[in-house]
Design a protein around this motif. Sequence first.
Motif, short mmCIF file in Angstrom:
data_model
loop_
_atom_site.label_atom_id
_atom_site.label_comp_id
_atom_site.label_asym_id
_atom_site.label_seq_id
_atom_site.Cartn_x
_atom_site.Cartn_y
_atom_site.Cartn_z
N CYS A 118 15.28 17.81 7.49
CA CYS A 118 13.98 17.80 8.16
C CYS A 118 13.96 18.79 9.32
O CYS A 118 14.99 19.34 9.70
CB CYS A 118 13.68 16.39 8.66
N ASP A 119 12.76 18.99 9.88
CA ASP A 119 12.59 19.87 11.03
C ASP A 119 12.80 19.11 12.33
O ASP A 119 13.39 19.61 13.27
CB ASP A 119 11.18 20.50 11.00
N VAL A 120 12.24 17.89 12.37
CA VAL A 120 12.44 17.03 13.54
C VAL A 120 13.06 15.72 13.08
O VAL A 120 12.54 15.07 12.17
CB VAL A 120 11.10 16.75 14.27
N PHE A 121 14.18 15.36 13.68
CA PHE A 121 14.84 14.08 13.39
C PHE A 121 14.67 13.18 14.61
O PHE A 121 15.02 13.58 15.72
CB PHE A 121 16.32 14.31 13.08
N VAL A 122 14.08 12.01 14.38
CA VAL A 122 13.88 11.07 15.49
C VAL A 122 14.96 10.00 15.38
O VAL A 122 15.05 9.30 14.37
CB VAL A 122 12.47 10.43 15.42
N THR A 123 15.80 9.92 16.41
CA THR A 123 16.98 9.05 16.32
C THR A 123 17.04 8.04 17.45
O THR A 123 16.52 8.28 18.54
CB THR A 123 18.28 9.90 16.33
N GLU A 124 17.69 6.93 17.19
CA GLU A 124 18.06 5.99 18.25
C GLU A 124 19.32 6.52 18.93
O GLU A 124 19.95 7.46 18.43
CB GLU A 124 18.37 4.61 17.64
N ALA A 125 19.70 5.94 20.06
CA ALA A 125 20.97 6.30 20.70
C ALA A 125 21.55 5.08 21.39
O ALA A 125 22.06 5.16 22.50
CB ALA A 125 20.76 7.44 21.69
N THR A 162 23.76 16.67 12.59
CA THR A 162 24.20 17.92 11.96
C THR A 162 23.75 17.98 10.50
O THR A 162 23.21 18.98 10.05
CB THR A 162 25.74 18.03 12.04
N GLU A 163 23.94 16.87 9.77
CA GLU A 163 23.63 16.87 8.34
C GLU A 163 22.13 17.01 8.06
O GLU A 163 21.74 17.56 7.03
CB GLU A 163 24.17 15.59 7.68
N THR A 164 21.28 16.50 8.94
CA THR A 164 19.83 16.62 8.69
C THR A 164 19.35 18.06 8.87
O THR A 164 18.25 18.41 8.46
CB THR A 164 18.98 15.76 9.65
N GLN A 165 20.17 18.89 9.52
CA GLN A 165 19.83 20.28 9.83
C GLN A 165 18.59 20.41 10.69
O GLN A 165 17.97 21.48 10.75
CB GLN A 165 19.65 21.09 8.53
N ALA A 166 18.18 19.33 11.34
CA ALA A 166 16.99 19.39 12.19
C ALA A 166 17.25 20.29 13.39
O ALA A 166 18.30 20.22 14.02
CB ALA A 166 16.64 17.98 12.66
N GLU A 167 16.27 21.16 13.71
CA GLU A 167 16.44 22.03 14.87
C GLU A 167 16.06 21.30 16.14
O GLU A 167 16.44 21.70 17.23
CB GLU A 167 15.58 23.28 14.70
N GLU A 168 15.28 20.25 15.94
CA GLU A 168 14.82 19.50 17.09
C GLU A 168 15.09 18.02 16.86
O GLU A 168 14.87 17.51 15.76
CB GLU A 168 13.32 19.74 17.28
N VAL A 169 15.57 17.35 17.89
CA VAL A 169 15.90 15.93 17.77
C VAL A 169 15.24 15.16 18.90
O VAL A 169 15.36 15.53 20.07
CB VAL A 169 17.43 15.72 17.82
#
Length: 332
Positions: free
Chosen positions: A131-138, A291-298
């Motif tokens: 994806c381009d943007v990956f929205v993640t918890e932390a 890293t695996e999602t290849q998202a440039e923005e997180v």
Amino acid sequence: MIESWLYPAERGLYCAAGDFYIDPHSPVDRAVVTHGHADHARPGHDHVLATPETTRIMQVRLGEAAAGRFQSLSYGESLRIGAAEVSLAPAGHVIGSAQVVITHGGERAVVSGDYKRRVDPTCTPFEVVPCDVFVTEATFGLPVFRHEPDHSEIARLLASLEHVSERSHLIGVYGLGKCQRLIALLRQAGYDKPIWLHGALVAMCDLYGELGIALGDLRQVSDADGALAGEIVLCPPSALNDRWSRRMAEPLVVLASGWMRVRARARQRGVELPLVISDHADWPELIATITETQAEEVWVTHGREEALVHQLELMGRRGRALALVGREDEPD
Ligand SMILES: [Zn+2]
Ligand SMILES: [Zn+2]
């Protein structure tokens, strides 16, 4: 620009391209719900889109009136909502948990909800969606958080049962996900005795059974004759130190949670045997997934945002803390 059609609004993360919210914290017309935990699946929405399992969990936890109308979408199916193409991918967090994959205008955002990467016998493994943007918890977004392999934690529990067999092993577990996963891990390790449950855990274990997850011989503590010496008893963390636990034979207090990596938290709660078993990604899993999602923005929704955003800079990616309302330290 994805931030023109996906952004944090007053009631939660909002997708303007499809006019829906993801895991909104107060009632909305149209919600997409990633999974059944209380901080994500709130009652009172007019329309809820979720996996069939999450729909059932919401109905069991919140009653049939949990939402005006439910619409189920299985993993991998896709649906057009307004100008957005929406699909759900497995998140590996609890049964039915999903990442929301939204494609619009040639760009893709993935909202992962809560997730983990290690194998969990009670749910479908996390699937990487580029994806381009990956929205993640932390939740565990600090380098100090590295969860142990599950089998070594289960081995410590079984060793304690053998050596301290005159005491009940009273284990605090979150009722949706952790409870059933712990039981399944014990069964995998060959433990085939009855496992005793606090009444508050029964309905969700029954639902897992209905959904095809075999958990073996489960019994209710209220049906036990003796004081359950040498037996495994599961209860919500809140019941560990209350009156309810006094009927047990010198209960040995165990808590299964990623937070058990923090010794002070274990001591504070009177936990004698802390098990680091988590349904959230630890630090190496967060970094590997990004890293695996290849998202440039997180975008980081909740947890230890600053540390992860800093790490993203080091990795040459744009990081952004969303500071969503209604998400505190995750129960785990
Ligand atoms: Zn969760
Ligand atoms: Zn959560």
